[in-house]
Motif scaffolding. Structure first.
Motif, PDB file in Angstrom:
ATOM      1  N   ASN A   1      -0.159  -2.717 -10.527  1.00  0.00           N
ATOM      2  CA  ASN A   1      -0.876  -1.806  -9.654  1.00  0.00           C
ATOM      3  C   ASN A   1      -0.961  -2.491  -8.290  1.00  0.00           C
ATOM      4  O   ASN A   1      -0.412  -3.581  -8.098  1.00  0.00           O
ATOM      5  N   GLN A   2      -1.614  -1.864  -7.342  1.00  0.00           N
ATOM      6  CA  GLN A   2      -1.671  -2.432  -5.998  1.00  0.00           C
ATOM      7  C   GLN A   2      -2.311  -3.817  -6.001  1.00  0.00           C
ATOM      8  O   GLN A   2      -1.826  -4.743  -5.344  1.00  0.00           O
ATOM      9  N   GLU A   3      -3.366  -3.993  -6.764  1.00  0.00           N
ATOM     10  CA  GLU A   3      -4.055  -5.286  -6.816  1.00  0.00           C
ATOM     11  C   GLU A   3      -3.145  -6.367  -7.397  1.00  0.00           C
ATOM     12  O   GLU A   3      -3.107  -7.494  -6.892  1.00  0.00           O
TER      13      GLU A   3
ATOM     14  N   GLN B   1      -0.669  -7.391  -4.782  1.00  0.00           N
ATOM     15  CA  GLN B   1      -1.298  -8.212  -3.744  1.00  0.00           C
ATOM     16  C   GLN B   1      -1.586  -9.622  -4.240  1.00  0.00           C
ATOM     17  O   GLN B   1      -1.346 -10.594  -3.522  1.00  0.00           O
ATOM     18  N   LEU B   2      -2.080  -9.741  -5.470  1.00  0.00           N
ATOM     19  CA  LEU B   2      -2.348 -11.062  -6.044  1.00  0.00           C
ATOM     20  C   LEU B   2      -1.059 -11.866  -6.206  1.00  0.00           C
ATOM     21  O   LEU B   2      -1.040 -13.078  -5.978  1.00  0.00           O
TER      22      LEU B   2
ATOM     23  N   HIS C   1       1.408 -11.433 -11.352  1.00  0.00           N
ATOM     24  CA  HIS C   1       0.318 -10.727 -12.019  1.00  0.00           C
ATOM     25  C   HIS C   1       0.800  -9.335 -12.401  1.00  0.00           C
ATOM     26  O   HIS C   1       1.613  -8.749 -11.693  1.00  0.00           O
TER      27      HIS C   1
ATOM     28  N   LYS D   1       0.826  -1.205   0.000  1.00  0.00           N
ATOM     29  CA  LYS D   1       0.000   0.000   0.000  1.00  0.00           C
ATOM     30  C   LYS D   1       0.863   1.260   0.000  1.00  0.00           C
ATOM     31  O   LYS D   1       0.462   2.287  -0.524  1.00  0.00           O
TER      32      LYS D   1
ATOM     33  N   ILE E   1      -6.080  -6.610 -15.050  1.00  0.00           N
ATOM     34  CA  ILE E   1      -5.068  -7.464 -14.418  1.00  0.00           C
ATOM     35  C   ILE E   1      -4.872  -8.697 -15.302  1.00  0.00           C
ATOM     36  O   ILE E   1      -5.835  -9.221 -15.855  1.00  0.00           O
TER      37      ILE E   1
ATOM     38  N   TRP F   1      -0.505  -5.410 -14.535  1.00  0.00           N
ATOM     39  CA  TRP F   1      -1.593  -4.582 -15.042  1.00  0.00           C
ATOM     40  C   TRP F   1      -1.325  -4.328 -16.516  1.00  0.00           C
ATOM     41  O   TRP F   1      -0.255  -3.857 -16.888  1.00  0.00           O
TER      42      TRP F   1
END
Length: 106
Positions: A34-36, A39-40, A48, A5, A57, A50
């Protein structure tokens, strides 16, 4: 996940990710997260990214089978670039080359 984050994402919410073979140290590719995606990657241990062109994603190797298994994730001194050390399953480049960096500029 607090570190994820607190990364310094650009104005589009993205951070460059340099992907390196953890065994050979060869740079395989550079992509965006990206942040997602970060995290993934940490959660699934599968890398993963972007997609800036598709605006979604994507898991590397989802269609080709040439996946990237996360070994470790490093951030640079400014927290604005990631180094993703991986165990590749097949070539990283969509051309079939081991690395996207297979052409020397002369």
């Amino acid at each position: 996940m607090d570190q994820i984050k607190n990364l310094k994402y650009d104005s589009h919410g993205l951070i460059p990710a340099v992907v390196q073979d953890a065994e050979t140290n060869m740079v395989l590719m550079v992509a965006w997260m990206n942040q997602e995606a970060c995290q993934l990657t940490v959660k699934t241990r599968q890398v993963h990214f972007w997609s800036r062109s598709r605006q979604e994603i994507w898991r590397k190797g989802a269609t080709s089978g040439n996946t990237l298994e996360l070994v470790s994730l490093w951030l640079d001194c400014d927290a604005d670039t990631l180094l993703v050390k991986v165990k590749p399953a097949g070539p990283a480049c969509h051309t079939g080359n081991t690395s996207c960096f297979y052409r020397e500029l002369k």
